[in-house]
Design a protein around this motif. Sequence first.
Motif, mmCIF file in Angstrom:
data_model
loop_
_atom_site.group_PDB
_atom_site.id
_atom_site.type_symbol
_atom_site.label_atom_id
_atom_site.label_comp_id
_atom_site.label_asym_id
_atom_site.label_seq_id
_atom_site.Cartn_x
_atom_site.Cartn_y
_atom_site.Cartn_z
ATOM 1 N N UNK A 11 -24.641 -7.424 11.704
ATOM 2 C CA UNK A 11 -23.365 -6.677 11.734
ATOM 3 C C UNK A 11 -22.127 -7.566 11.595
ATOM 4 N N UNK A 12 -22.294 -8.886 11.698
ATOM 5 C CA UNK A 12 -21.140 -9.788 11.508
ATOM 6 C C UNK A 12 -20.755 -9.917 10.039
ATOM 7 N N UNK A 328 -28.842 4.157 17.150
ATOM 8 C CA UNK A 328 -28.325 3.566 18.383
ATOM 9 C C UNK A 328 -27.437 2.361 18.053
ATOM 10 N N UNK A 329 -27.051 2.246 16.790
ATOM 11 C CA UNK A 329 -26.202 1.134 16.352
ATOM 12 C C UNK A 329 -24.732 1.435 16.636
ATOM 13 N N UNK A 330 -23.948 0.378 16.886
ATOM 14 C CA UNK A 330 -22.517 0.571 17.053
ATOM 15 C C UNK A 330 -21.825 0.762 15.714
ATOM 16 N N UNK A 342 -22.475 13.563 9.667
ATOM 17 C CA UNK A 342 -22.772 13.799 11.085
ATOM 18 C C UNK A 342 -23.650 12.691 11.665
ATOM 19 N N UNK A 343 -23.272 12.244 12.862
ATOM 20 C CA UNK A 343 -23.993 11.143 13.503
ATOM 21 C C UNK A 343 -24.394 11.546 14.914
ATOM 22 N N UNK A 344 -25.659 11.358 15.227
ATOM 23 C CA UNK A 344 -26.175 11.629 16.569
ATOM 24 C C UNK A 344 -26.577 10.289 17.157
ATOM 25 N N UNK A 345 -25.916 9.901 18.254
ATOM 26 C CA UNK A 345 -26.160 8.571 18.815
ATOM 27 C C UNK A 345 -27.095 8.648 20.007
ATOM 28 N N UNK A 350 -20.887 4.889 24.627
ATOM 29 C CA UNK A 350 -20.505 4.160 23.419
ATOM 30 C C UNK A 350 -19.256 3.349 23.703
ATOM 31 N N UNK A 351 -19.184 2.163 23.115
ATOM 32 C CA UNK A 351 -17.970 1.354 23.216
ATOM 33 C C UNK A 351 -16.991 1.748 22.118
#
Length: 408
Positions: A11-12, A328-330, A342-345, A350-351
């Motif tokens: 993710x960086x 479960x990704x940020x 649509x996103x289901x976490x 969540x931050x």
Amino acid sequence: MKVLLVAGARPNFMKIASIIDAIHAHNQQSTAPLEYVLVHTGQHYDEKMSHSFFRDLGIPKPAVDLGVGSGSHAVQTAEIMKRFEPVVVKEQPDVVLVVGDVNSTIACTLVASKLEYPGGNRLGRRRPLLAHVEAGLRSGDRTMPEEINRILTDALSDLHFTTEPDAQEHLIREGIAKSRIHFVGNTMVDTLLKHRRHAEQSRILDQLGLAKTQGGENQPDALIRSASLKARAYAVVTLHRPSNVDHPEAFREILEALTAVGTHLPIIFPVHPRTQARIREFGLGAQIAFADVGTETPVGQSGIRCIEPQGYLDFLCLTSNATLVLTDSGGIQEETTVLGVPCVTLRENTERPVTITHGTNVLVGTKKSHIIDGGLKKLHDRGPHRVPELWDGHAGERIIRILSQYAA
Ligand code: UD1
């Protein structure tokens, strides 16, 4: 002025790509160019987790590769610190810039914060200025390794570049002076907007047999319509948080929920290496099928279809055209917010709350019934959404404009 840029884990790379683009743009116009040194810690190191991102995003080859590889948190963090210190001593940068919340972020911050240049560097600085991109995000959950990394990195940084307004409140509460906080927007979104059109040329939908063809809209559930002009209805899943995949019972429950959602539409699951290892370890392979990307998903077929982790452009094409994303990704919570998908976490917190207040995200936790209910609800009711403030493709430029003021 010399800026040392740190990138370590998947993710960086999207965030650093935006910063490097902004440095190049600045240098074309300015009489005071910024010199940069890109350091890859090697936290992520293989083709799928690292190299393909450098290629897809046009990131230059790192000047330094620390090659640390995998390990426990302590081993990985310590190894990065040991190998990073001589690089900072040699390069004597004016600024060390870190992004995100991975182990590389805190390890390099800790090194740079304690360093002292004997006699000062070229600009007379005793130590590098520390800049944290994506500062101030807080989940409030200290069982997450990333939360520890965020808190400590922010405590040590001199400049805090934030992506959403809540971040400033967190930082001020933790004693950071307001003058050190700069709300600049989201570098990950810069990269998404830059590459979105290019990603549409990806062949991944054809390879997975998801591209729309005559009669290709026969879904098991006739009510589920594809939101994309190009693709049949499908969902994308990503899972890699230790709290979800490192415990067999929790992971099994999630897979059962996904299997239920998968009776309504095919689920494409690019499986993170950590998650692949747990599937093998816990003997969960029977519930899910691994397949080569080149194998078609027959029309009408549902279920979970596991594939290898994808490169940036192929994955962006997959999420852009998806009917639903479960994750479960940020970062994916942010990307789906911008894409309007649509996103289901699958987390309890969540931050990145702006993805809920403005975006398409909903938190459902990790209980089977909640995942199924949340997933099916989102399939039928997309809900309104807005793009958060300053998520406009210019965050990297704002960061470099502010940093260049320190060049004098
Ligand atoms: C790390 C970050 C997490 C981020 C995630 C994105 C920390 C604490 N965690 O977690 O915040 O969301 O990256 O992926 O920094 N592996 C490979 N190839 C690689 C790298 C790793 O196969 O290039 C395998 C190794 O078996 C390794 C496992 O993946 O043990 C996990 O990698 P690791 O870097 O420890 O953590 P992530 O779960 O990827």
